[in-house]
Design an enzyme around this catalytic site. Structure first.
Site, PDB file in Angstrom:
ATOM      1  N   CYS A   1      39.048  79.236  54.601  1.00  0.00           N
ATOM      2  CA  CYS A   1      39.785  79.072  55.566  1.00  0.00           C
ATOM      3  C   CYS A   1      40.338  80.761  55.541  1.00  0.00           C
ATOM      4  CB  CYS A   1      40.927  79.396  54.166  1.00  0.00           C
ATOM      5  SG  CYS A   1      41.056  77.275  54.099  1.00  0.00           S
TER       6      CYS A   1
ATOM      7  N   GLU B   1      22.264  70.783  59.258  1.00  0.00           N
ATOM      8  CA  GLU B   1      23.194  71.052  60.194  1.00  0.00           C
ATOM      9  C   GLU B   1      23.902  70.923  61.329  1.00  0.00           C
ATOM     10  OE1 GLU B   1      23.267  75.042  59.509  1.00  0.00           O
ATOM     11  OE2 GLU B   1      24.922  75.746  58.761  1.00  0.00           O
TER      12      GLU B   1
ATOM     13  N   ASN C   1      44.237  80.388  50.954  1.00  0.00           N
ATOM     14  CA  ASN C   1      42.573  80.082  51.018  1.00  0.00           C
ATOM     15  C   ASN C   1      42.330  79.873  49.868  1.00  0.00           C
ATOM     16  OD1 ASN C   1      39.597  80.882  51.583  1.00  0.00           O
ATOM     17  ND2 ASN C   1      39.729  82.958  51.892  1.00  0.00           N
TER      18      ASN C   1
ATOM     19  N   HIS D   1       4.346  61.562  45.364  1.00  0.00           N
ATOM     20  CA  HIS D   1       4.995  61.281  43.989  1.00  0.00           C
ATOM     21  C   HIS D   1       6.546  60.468  44.884  1.00  0.00           C
ATOM     22  CE1 HIS D   1       1.858  63.949  41.914  1.00  0.00           C
ATOM     23  NE2 HIS D   1       2.099  64.439  42.599  1.00  0.00           N
TER      24      HIS D   1
HETATM   25  O1  M6R Z   1      27.394  84.698  53.996  1.00  0.00           O
HETATM   26  P1  M6R Z   1      25.979  83.515  52.847  1.00  0.00           P
HETATM   27  O2  M6R Z   1      24.698  84.126  53.335  1.00  0.00           O
HETATM   28  O3  M6R Z   1      26.202  83.718  51.771  1.00  0.00           O
HETATM   29  O4  M6R Z   1      25.979  82.044  53.662  1.00  0.00           O
HETATM   30  C1  M6R Z   1      25.022  81.188  52.793  1.00  0.00           C
HETATM   31  C2  M6R Z   1      25.323  80.172  53.239  1.00  0.00           C
HETATM   32  O5  M6R Z   1      26.579  79.232  53.523  1.00  0.00           O
HETATM   33  C3  M6R Z   1      24.249  80.221  54.891  1.00  0.00           C
HETATM   34  O6  M6R Z   1      23.404  80.564  54.837  1.00  0.00           O
HETATM   35  C4  M6R Z   1      24.822  78.104  55.464  1.00  0.00           C
HETATM   36  O7  M6R Z   1      23.459  77.805  54.903  1.00  0.00           O
HETATM   37  C5  M6R Z   1      24.648  78.461  56.573  1.00  0.00           C
HETATM   38  N1  M6R Z   1      25.338  77.706  57.430  1.00  0.00           N
HETATM   39  C6  M6R Z   1      22.657  77.856  56.736  1.00  0.00           C
HETATM   40  O8  M6R Z   1      22.969  77.656  58.181  1.00  0.00           O
END
Ligand code: M6R
Length: 606
Positions: free
Chosen positions: A2, A485, A98, A501
Site C-alpha cells: 500500500c 508470477e 499501510n 526423490h
Molecule cells: O524489493 P525486493 O528485492 O526486496 O523484493 C523481493 C521480492 O518481493 C521480489 O524479488 C519478488 O519476488 C519479485 N516480484 C519476483 O519477480
C-alpha cells in the site's frame, strides 16, 4: 504494501495527490482512494482498480480541497473492493494506512460495544473509530499517543480531521513514512519518490514516531509524545522520469536494458585499466570476515543462493543463505565475524528490513545490496552496495536480479583475492571475463523469435518444471518464479538430481520442462536427468551454451544456446531466455505483464 500520500497546502491538492499515487502504484494496485477536507467536510472518492479509474471518478465528482490524503491498496484484510479501499473515515477523521493491525479483531469488538458501526472488512477502519473515540476526552496529541499505543502490528498512517483544517498526522511503526518540506505546504508519503515532484527536502520518521504536519511547520514526537529533532535530507533534484519509450511493457524494456545495466554496474566497481575491483567504503578489514550470511525474499533470495555457489567456490568462507521471513523468526546463532548481507531491489521489503534490524540489534556487520539507495534498508545498513540498474517498474524483477547477482559476484572475487584464495592472475582473468559479459548478454537477447514460439506451449501448460544443478539451480528457481508470477502457470524449480526423490511423479505426457545444462562439470549428470524426464513424456526445452560438441541426447523438443563464457558467468546468460519465456507466455495469455494479479512491486507487509 500500500502507498500513502498526504498534502497540506493553501492550494488545490487533488491533482497532486493523484500524481503521487501513480508513482506509488508499485506498492499496490487493487484499489485506490482519496479524501480531502472542504469547508469542514471530509469528501471521499474510492474505487476498485487502478489510479486511472480513480482519476476518472474524481473528475465526475469535481473533488477539491487544499488538504488531503490518498492511498493505493494491496489487500490484506478484506477483498479488493470500493468499500475496502482507503481512506477509511468516521464522522470525525479519515485515515490511510499501510501495514497490518494485528489486534484489529479485539479493537473492533471493543468499538462495536461502544456503538461504532463498521462498513468495511479492513483492519484499518478500527483506527478511524479509535481516534474518534479518544478524541472525545483527549487533546489531539494525547489521542494520537494513546491510539498508537493500542495498535499492535505495523503501520504507516496519514490522518486528517474534520474540524482541523490546519493539520494532518503522520505516524510510523514498521512501515516507512517520509515527510516532505515545501514552500508554504508540507507532505507525507510512503517514499521520497512520491514526493519528489514537489520537494527534495525530506525527513524520515523512525519507528514509534508521529508528526503533526501543518502548512508552515512540522513537529515530530516519539512514542511518549516528547518532541524530537529530525535531520532534513536534501535529495538530488532530478526527477526520474522513467517511461516505456517504444516498448509496450516496462518488463520488456527492463529485460532489454540488461546489457547497459551490466556496464553501469561494472563501471562503478571495476577499475578496467588496472584490472581490479574497488569497493572504497568497505568499513571492515576484509581479512577479518570469517563467514557470510545472505538474506532476501523472492528473486533477491535467488541471487543470494547464486552468491553462495560463487562465494563457496572462490573463498574459504562459510556461506549460508536464508529467506528473510524465516531468518527473522528463527533462533539464529549470530557469529561475530560474519558479514550479514541483505539483498533487496526496493530496499523496503518488510521481512528483509526486519532481518537487517535483527542483525543490527545483535551488533553484526551488515551490508545491503539494493537498487533504491534512498530506501529504508539502504539507510540502515553499515555498508551499501548499490546495483546501479536504474528504476525497475515491472513487478517481475529482471534487471535487478542481474544487478544483484553482478554485485554479489564482484564482491565474491574481491573477497577471494583479498583473502588470498586466488592468485593475482586468476583475479585479473576473472575481471577480464567479466568485461565481456555485457556483449554476450546482448547476443542472448537476440534469441527472441524462438522463445516467442516456445512461450505458447508454456502458456497452455497445466504445470511445468525447471531443472538445473550447481550454478544452474538458483536460475531454475528464478525461471520457475517468473513463469508463475507472470503467466500464472504452476512451475517448480528443482535441483535436477532431486527429481527421482519424488517430483518425477509429476511428469506426464507433454509436460514442458526446462533443463538448464551448461557445459560445466555437471553437464553429463544433468543430461542424464533430462533423459529421465524425456523417457516419461516431458517436452524438454534444453538451455545450454555453445560448444563444439553436439548435445549427446535425442528427443529434445527445443534447444536454446547461449554464448560460451567462463562457467561462473553462464548463470547471467541462462537467466535471459527464462525471463523472455515468462514474458511471452504471459503475453500469449493477454495478462497484465507489468502488474500481475495479486502482487505488488514492494512488499512492505510481512
Ligand atoms: O524489493 P525486493 O528485492 O526486496 O523484493 C523481493 C521480492 O518481493 C521480489 O524479488 C519478488 O519476488 C519479485 N516480484 C519476483 O519477480
Amino acid at each position: 504494501m500500500c502507498g500513502i500520500v498526504g498534502i497540506i497546502s493553501s492550494k488545490e491538492v487533488t491533482r497532486r495527490i493523484i500524481n503521487s499515487l501513480k508513482k506509488l502504484e508499485y506498492r499496490g494496485y487493487d484499489s485506490a482512494g482519496i479524501a480531502t477536507l472542504v469547508d469542514g467536510d471530509i469528501n471521499e472518492v474510492k474505487c476498485e482498480g487502478r489510479v486511472e479509474v480513480l482519476e476518472k471518478d474524481i473528475s465526475k465528482f469535481n473533488l477539491k480541497g487544499d488538504i488531503g490524503i490518498g492511498h493505493v491498496r494491496w489487500a490484506t484484510h478484506g477483498k479488493p473492493s470500493k468499500i475496502n479501499a482507503h481512506p477509511h473515515s468516521s464522522e470525525q477523521v479519515s485515515v490511510v494506512h499501510n501495514g497490518i493491525i494485528e489486534n484489529s479483531t479485539i479493537l473492533k469488538k471493543f468499538l462495536e460495544k461502544k456503538g461504532y458501526i463498521f462498513k468495511s472488512q479492513t483492519d484499518t477502519e478500527v483506527i478511524a473509530h479509535l481516534v474518534t473515540e479518544y478524541l472525545k476526552k483527549n487533546s489531539l496529541k494525547d489521542t494520537i499517543i494513546k491510539v498508537l499505543k493500542k495498535l499492535h502490528g505495523s503501520f504507516a498512517l496519514g490522518i486528517i480531521f474534520k474540524d482541523q483544517s490546519n493539520l494532518m498526522i503522520g505516524a510510523k511503526r514498521g512501515s516507512p513514512l517520509a515527510v516532505g518540506y515545501g514552500p508554504n505546504e508540507n507532505y507525507i508519503g510512503s517514499d521520497s519518490y512520491a514526493l519528489k515532484s514537489m520537494t527534495n527536502k525530506i525527513s524520515y520518521l523512525d519507528d514509534g514516531e508521529f508528526c503533526i504536519v501543518k502548512k508552515d511547520q512540522i513537529e515530530f514526537f516519539d512514542t511518549a509524545g516528547t518532541k524530537v529533532n529530525k535531520k532534513v535530507m536534501n535529495l538530488s533534484k532530478d526527477e526520474i522520469d522513467y517511461d516505456k519509450g517504444d516498448y509496450k511493457y516496462f518488463m520488456e524494456k527492463e529485460i532489454d536494458e540488461q546489457p547497459s545495466t551490466i556496464i553501469a554496474c561494472i563501471n562503478e566497481y571495476v577499475d578496467k585499466h588496472n584490472k581490479q575491483i574497488n569497493i572504497y567504503n568497505f568499513p571492515w578489514k576484509i581479512s577479518s570476515i570469517e563467514s557470510i550470511m545472505l538474506i532476501g525474499c523472492g528473486t533477491a533470495f535467488h541471487s543470494c543462493l547464486m552468491a553462495k555457489y560463487w562465494m563457496e567456490q572462490n573463498t574459504n568462507l562459510d556461506v549460508s543463505v536464508d529467506i528473510a521471513s524465516e531468518f527473522r523468526y528463527r533462533k539464529v546463532r549470530f557469529k561475530k565475524n560474519c558479514l550479514y548481507i541483505v539483498v533487496s531491489q526496493s530496499g523496503e521489503t518488510a521481512d528483509t528490513h526486519a532481518a537487517l534490524a535483527l542483525c543490527k540489534k545483535n551488533k553484526m556487520k551488515t551490508c545491503a545490496v539494493v537498487n533504491v539507495i534512498e530506501s529504508s534498508i539502504a539507510r540502515d545498513a553499515d555498508l551499501v552496495l548499490p546495483i546501479y540498474c536504474g528504476q525497475e517498474v515491472g513487478v517481475a524483477s529482471t534487471k535487478a536480479f542481474i544487478g544483484q547477482m553482478l554485485v554479489l559476484y564482484i564482491l565474491s572475487i574481491k573477497i577471494s583475492f583479498d583473502q588470498k584464495c586466488i592468485s593475482k592472475k586468476k583475479y585479473q582473468d576473472k575481471i577480464k571475463n567479466l568485461l565481456t559479459l555485457s556483449n554476450s548478454t546482448k547476443k542472448t537477447l537476440k534469441l527472441d523469435q524462438k522463445i516467442l514460439q516456445i512461450g505458447k506451449t508454456f502458456a497452455e501448460a497445466k504445470g511445468s518444471m525447471f531443472l538445473g544443478r550447481g550454478y544452474s539451480f538458483p536460475i531454475a528457481l528464478e525461471g520457475a518464479l517468473k513463469l508463475k508470477e507472470l503467466a500464472y502457470v504452476h512451475a517448480e524449480g528443482y535441483p535436477a538430481g532431486e527429481m527421482k526423490h519424488g517430483p518425477l511423479a509429476l511428469i506426464e505426457q507433454g509436460m514442458p520442462v526446462v533443463v538448464l545444462a551448461p557445459r560445466d562439470e555437471y553437464y553429463k549428470k544433468t543430461i542424464s536427468n533430462m533423459q529421465e524426464v524425456i523417457a516419461r513424456g516431458a517436452k524438454v526445452l534444453l538451455v545450454t551454451n555453445k560448444n563444439k560438441d553436439e548435445v549427446i541426447s535425442e528427443n529434445i523438443w527445443e534447444k536454446i544456446e547461449v554464448d560460451q563464457l567462463d562457467e561462473e558467468l553462464i548463470p547471467f546468460l541462462m537467466t535471459i531466455p527464462l525471463q523472455k519465456l515468462a514474458f511471452y507466455s504471459a503475453l500469449e495469455k493477454g495478462y497484465d505483464i507489468d502488474k500481475p494479479r495479486n502482487l505488488a512491486k514492494s512488499v512492505t507487509v510481512e
